[in-house]
Motif scaffolding. Structure first.
Motif, short mmCIF file in Angstrom:
data_model
loop_
_atom_site.label_atom_id
_atom_site.label_comp_id
_atom_site.label_asym_id
_atom_site.label_seq_id
_atom_site.Cartn_x
_atom_site.Cartn_y
_atom_site.Cartn_z
N VAL A 162 1.07 -1.12 0.24
CA VAL A 162 0.00 -0.28 -0.12
C VAL A 162 1.13 0.93 -0.20
CG1 VAL A 162 -2.22 1.41 1.38
CG2 VAL A 162 -2.46 -0.88 0.83
N ASP A 163 1.54 1.03 0.84
CA ASP A 163 3.12 2.14 0.35
C ASP A 163 3.39 2.38 -0.89
OD1 ASP A 163 2.63 2.78 3.82
OD2 ASP A 163 4.18 2.03 3.98
N ARG A 164 3.68 1.73 -1.55
CA ARG A 164 4.73 1.79 -2.76
C ARG A 164 3.56 2.52 -3.71
NH1 ARG A 164 5.82 -3.40 -3.78
NH2 ARG A 164 6.69 -3.44 -1.72
N VAL A 165 2.56 1.93 -3.54
CA VAL A 165 1.27 1.95 -4.16
C VAL A 165 1.10 3.85 -4.07
CG1 VAL A 165 -1.29 2.08 -4.99
CG2 VAL A 165 -0.29 -0.05 -4.45
N GLN A 166 0.80 4.06 -2.41
CA GLN A 166 1.11 5.53 -2.40
C GLN A 166 1.77 6.51 -3.01
OE1 GLN A 166 -0.26 5.29 1.61
NE2 GLN A 166 -2.36 5.70 1.36
N ASN B 221 3.80 5.80 -5.31
CA ASN B 221 3.61 5.98 -6.81
C ASN B 221 2.46 6.87 -7.70
OD1 ASN B 221 5.67 3.96 -7.72
ND2 ASN B 221 4.81 2.62 -7.77
N LEU B 222 1.09 7.19 -6.78
CA LEU B 222 0.15 8.21 -7.08
C LEU B 222 0.87 8.51 -6.99
CD1 LEU B 222 -2.49 6.13 -5.98
CD2 LEU B 222 -2.18 6.31 -8.18
N GLY B 223 1.35 9.88 -5.50
CA GLY B 223 1.81 10.65 -5.51
C GLY B 223 2.88 11.31 -6.39
N MET B 224 3.74 10.84 -7.47
CA MET B 224 4.60 10.68 -7.91
C MET B 224 3.65 10.97 -9.45
SD MET B 224 7.55 11.11 -8.48
CE MET B 224 8.64 10.09 -7.99
N VAL B 225 3.14 10.72 -9.96
CA VAL B 225 2.05 11.02 -10.59
C VAL B 225 0.84 12.02 -11.07
CG1 VAL B 225 0.05 10.04 -11.83
CG2 VAL B 225 1.96 7.77 -11.55
#
Length: 77
Positions: free
Chosen positions: A55-59, A61-65
């Motif tokens: 979940v942290d990794r997805v968050q 990546n979403l923040g970067m996008v």
């Protein structure tokens, strides 16, 4: 070490690699083969496969996008 434990280690190369990096597990499994489940939990945590780590990794990546989208909007506007 018991043959069952050796078989599991041979069929899962990541567990084998984890044990090589943390040799205390050889001793723990030799004394108590029932700790194989604990080894797998620790290896999953080490390799970042727990639910929280994913979940942290997805968050991130979403923040970067989202940051890239905002930068594109700022340069166009």
């Amino acid at each position: 070490m018991r043959r069952e434990v050796i078989h599991v280690m041979e069929t899962n190369p990541e567990l084998k690699r984890f044990c090589r990096q943390h040799p205390i597990w050889y001793r723990r499994l030799s004394r108590d083969p029932q700790q194989l489940a604990e080894l797998q939990k620790e290896a999953n945590y080490f390799f970042g496969r727990t639910f929280g780590q994913r979940v942290d990794r997805v968050q991130k990546n979403l923040g970067m996008v989202m940051m890239l989208i905002e930068m594109l909007r700022a340069t166009r506007g």
